[in-house]
Write a protein that holds these residues in place. Structure first.
Motif, PDB file in Angstrom:
ATOM      1  N   GLN A  12       0.842  -1.199   0.000  1.00 29.77           N
ATOM      2  CA  GLN A  12       0.000   0.000   0.000  1.00 29.77           C
ATOM      3  C   GLN A  12       0.877   1.248   0.000  1.00 29.77           C
ATOM      4  N   LYS A  13       2.000   1.204   0.706  1.00 31.12           N
ATOM      5  CA  LYS A  13       2.917   2.346   0.739  1.00 31.12           C
ATOM      6  C   LYS A  13       3.503   2.595  -0.654  1.00 31.12           C
ATOM      7  N   ASP A  14       3.875   1.526  -1.375  1.00 35.42           N
ATOM      8  CA  ASP A  14       4.392   1.670  -2.739  1.00 35.42           C
ATOM      9  C   ASP A  14       3.350   2.361  -3.622  1.00 35.42           C
ATOM     10  N   LYS A  15       2.108   1.900  -3.526  1.00 35.50           N
ATOM     11  CA  LYS A  15       1.027   2.465  -4.344  1.00 35.50           C
ATOM     12  C   LYS A  15       0.790   3.931  -3.991  1.00 35.50           C
ATOM     13  N   TYR A  16       0.868   4.241  -2.699  1.00 34.88           N
ATOM     14  CA  TYR A  16       0.670   5.625  -2.266  1.00 34.88           C
ATOM     15  C   TYR A  16       1.784   6.523  -2.809  1.00 34.88           C
ATOM     16  N   ILE A  17       3.033   6.109  -2.646  1.00 33.73           N
ATOM     17  CA  ILE A  17       4.157   6.913  -3.138  1.00 33.73           C
ATOM     18  C   ILE A  17       4.024   7.128  -4.647  1.00 33.73           C
ATOM     19  N   GLY A  47       6.898  14.671  -0.714  1.00 36.00           N
ATOM     20  CA  GLY A  47       7.507  13.394  -0.334  1.00 36.00           C
ATOM     21  C   GLY A  47       8.273  12.712  -1.450  1.00 36.00           C
ATOM     22  N   ILE A  48       8.441  13.397  -2.576  1.00 34.58           N
ATOM     23  CA  ILE A  48       9.210  12.836  -3.686  1.00 34.58           C
ATOM     24  C   ILE A  48      10.652  13.307  -3.539  1.00 34.58           C
ATOM     25  N   THR A  49      11.496  12.374  -3.122  1.00 36.70           N
ATOM     26  CA  THR A  49      12.910  12.650  -2.869  1.00 36.70           C
ATOM     27  C   THR A  49      13.733  11.575  -3.579  1.00 36.70           C
ATOM     28  N   LEU A  50      15.041  11.715  -3.559  1.00 35.15           N
ATOM     29  CA  LEU A  50      15.883  10.701  -4.176  1.00 35.15           C
ATOM     30  C   LEU A  50      15.629   9.316  -3.580  1.00 35.15           C
ATOM     31  N   PRO A  51      15.552   9.160  -2.252  1.00 35.52           N
ATOM     32  CA  PRO A  51      15.259   7.819  -1.715  1.00 35.52           C
ATOM     33  C   PRO A  51      13.908   7.255  -2.174  1.00 35.52           C
ATOM     34  N   THR A  52      12.861   8.089  -2.277  1.00 31.96           N
ATOM     35  CA  THR A  52      11.573   7.552  -2.727  1.00 31.96           C
ATOM     36  C   THR A  52      11.633   7.188  -4.206  1.00 31.96           C
ATOM     37  N   LEU A  53      12.360   7.966  -4.995  1.00 28.45           N
ATOM     38  CA  LEU A  53      12.517   7.626  -6.412  1.00 28.45           C
ATOM     39  C   LEU A  53      13.302   6.334  -6.575  1.00 28.45           C
ATOM     40  N   ARG A  54      14.340   6.174  -5.792  1.00 32.71           N
ATOM     41  CA  ARG A  54      15.125   4.929  -5.853  1.00 32.71           C
ATOM     42  C   ARG A  54      14.254   3.732  -5.450  1.00 32.71           C
ATOM     43  N   HIS A  55      13.396   3.934  -4.464  1.00 32.62           N
ATOM     44  CA  HIS A  55      12.498   2.857  -4.037  1.00 32.62           C
ATOM     45  C   HIS A  55      11.538   2.479  -5.170  1.00 32.62           C
ATOM     46  N   LEU A  56      10.947   3.483  -5.823  1.00 33.82           N
ATOM     47  CA  LEU A  56      10.038   3.198  -6.936  1.00 33.82           C
ATOM     48  C   LEU A  56      10.767   2.508  -8.083  1.00 33.82           C
ATOM     49  N   GLU A  57      12.030   2.838  -8.264  1.00 35.99           N
ATOM     50  CA  GLU A  57      12.840   2.149  -9.272  1.00 35.99           C
ATOM     51  C   GLU A  57      13.059   0.691  -8.863  1.00 35.99           C
ATOM     52  N   ASN A  58      13.353   0.473  -7.592  1.00 33.87           N
ATOM     53  CA  ASN A  58      13.599  -0.893  -7.102  1.00 33.87           C
ATOM     54  C   ASN A  58      12.379  -1.798  -7.210  1.00 33.87           C
ATOM     55  N   VAL A  59      11.180  -1.224  -7.103  1.00 33.04           N
ATOM     56  CA  VAL A  59       9.972  -2.056  -7.232  1.00 33.04           C
ATOM     57  C   VAL A  59       9.484  -2.125  -8.677  1.00 33.04           C
ATOM     58  N   GLY A  60      10.240  -1.528  -9.589  1.00 35.20           N
ATOM     59  CA  GLY A  60       9.963  -1.689 -11.008  1.00 35.20           C
ATOM     60  C   GLY A  60       8.936  -0.763 -11.625  1.00 35.20           C
ATOM     61  N   LEU A  61       8.652   0.371 -10.969  1.00 31.70           N
ATOM     62  CA  LEU A  61       7.637   1.282 -11.507  1.00 31.70           C
ATOM     63  C   LEU A  61       8.224   2.411 -12.345  1.00 31.70           C
ATOM     64  N   ILE A  62       9.483   2.774 -12.077  1.00 34.85           N
ATOM     65  CA  ILE A  62      10.123   3.855 -12.827  1.00 34.85           C
ATOM     66  C   ILE A  62      11.537   3.452 -13.213  1.00 34.85           C
ATOM     67  N   ALA A  63      12.050   4.166 -14.207  1.00 31.84           N
ATOM     68  CA  ALA A  63      13.473   4.130 -14.533  1.00 31.84           C
ATOM     69  C   ALA A  63      14.016   5.478 -14.086  1.00 31.84           C
ATOM     70  N   PHE A  64      15.117   5.465 -13.352  1.00 29.21           N
ATOM     71  CA  PHE A  64      15.731   6.697 -12.852  1.00 29.21           C
ATOM     72  C   PHE A  64      17.093   6.840 -13.508  1.00 29.21           C
ATOM     73  N   GLU A  65      17.365   8.036 -14.007  1.00 31.38           N
ATOM     74  CA  GLU A  65      18.660   8.309 -14.631  1.00 31.38           C
ATOM     75  C   GLU A  65      19.176   9.635 -14.100  1.00 31.38           C
ATOM     76  N   SER A  66      20.313   9.596 -13.410  1.00 32.40           N
ATOM     77  CA  SER A  66      20.841  10.833 -12.812  1.00 32.40           C
ATOM     78  C   SER A  66      21.181  11.864 -13.873  1.00 32.40           C
ATOM     79  N   GLY A  67      21.566  11.419 -15.076  1.00 31.52           N
ATOM     80  CA  GLY A  67      21.860  12.350 -16.161  1.00 31.52           C
ATOM     81  C   GLY A  67      20.626  12.886 -16.849  1.00 31.52           C
ATOM     82  N   GLY A  68      19.481  12.265 -16.607  1.00 32.46           N
ATOM     83  CA  GLY A  68      18.223  12.723 -17.175  1.00 32.46           C
ATOM     84  C   GLY A  68      17.890  12.080 -18.513  1.00 32.46           C
ATOM     85  N   PHE A  69      16.659  12.296 -18.944  1.00 28.44           N
ATOM     86  CA  PHE A  69      16.136  11.797 -20.211  1.00 28.44           C
ATOM     87  C   PHE A  69      15.704  12.980 -21.060  1.00 28.44           C
TER      88      PHE A  69
END
Length: 164
Positions: A12-17, A47-69
């Motif tokens: 539920q926390k993943d879905k909320y984030i 609540g959108i921070t680098l750790p939350t973005l990394r978490h969403l990447e780890n659960v397979g919902l986003i791709a994160f690229e520090s250099g950007g897209f």
């Protein structure tokens, strides 16, 4: 949310984030979460921070690229939608233009989940994106710019196009 389409191993926390992240999505054929500077308070206050973005990447919902897209190969004009309302973007060149998309793209799994998330409009974020595009020299027109505003910034720097 429609649980039939939601990946089963998300908490539920993943879905909320993820639902919070979706307020930063513009649409151009598909949802594009525009996360330009994840340290900016327009994101961190939600609540959108680098750790939350990394978490969403780890659960397979986003791709994160520090250099950007970037989205490449755009013509003189393109149109993106925020909460169903269009914003037209004009570039300086007639062709081969690009648009900075920030650090995040949705994965196929994220796009599927995004279709089930009701997006809540964030006016401060909208103005943040418009200001950023304007500072990049893009020509903007939107029925949203300058509506119900107390600030003069948006009214003075962007073309205002009334609905036809």
């Amino acid at each position: 949310m429609d649980n039939a389409n939601v990946p089963s191993n998300l908490t539920q926390k993943d879905k909320y984030i993820f639902s919070v992240l979706c307020q930063f999505s513009w649409i151009q054929g598909e949802p594009l979460p525009l996360i330009f500077d994840f340290e900016d308070e327009v994101y961190s206050r939600q609540g959108i921070t680098l750790p939350t973005l990394r978490h969403l990447e780890n659960v397979g919902l986003i791709a994160f690229e520090s250099g950007g897209f970037v989205k490449k190969g755009l013509g003189k004009h393109t149109r993106l939608f925020y909460c169903g309302k269009p914003t037209k973007i004009g570039f300086q060149n007639a062709e081969n233009n690009f648009l900075d998309l920030g650090h995040v793209l949705l994965t196929a799994r994220g796009k599927e989940l995004a279709l089930t998330v009701p997006v809540i409009r964030n006016q401060q974020f909208y103005e943040y994106v418009i200001r950023r595009w304007f500072e990049q020299g893009l020509v903007l027109s939107s029925i949203q710019i300058g509506r119900n505003r107390k600030s003069n910034f948006v009214d003075s720097v962007c073309a205002i196009k009334e609905p036809e």
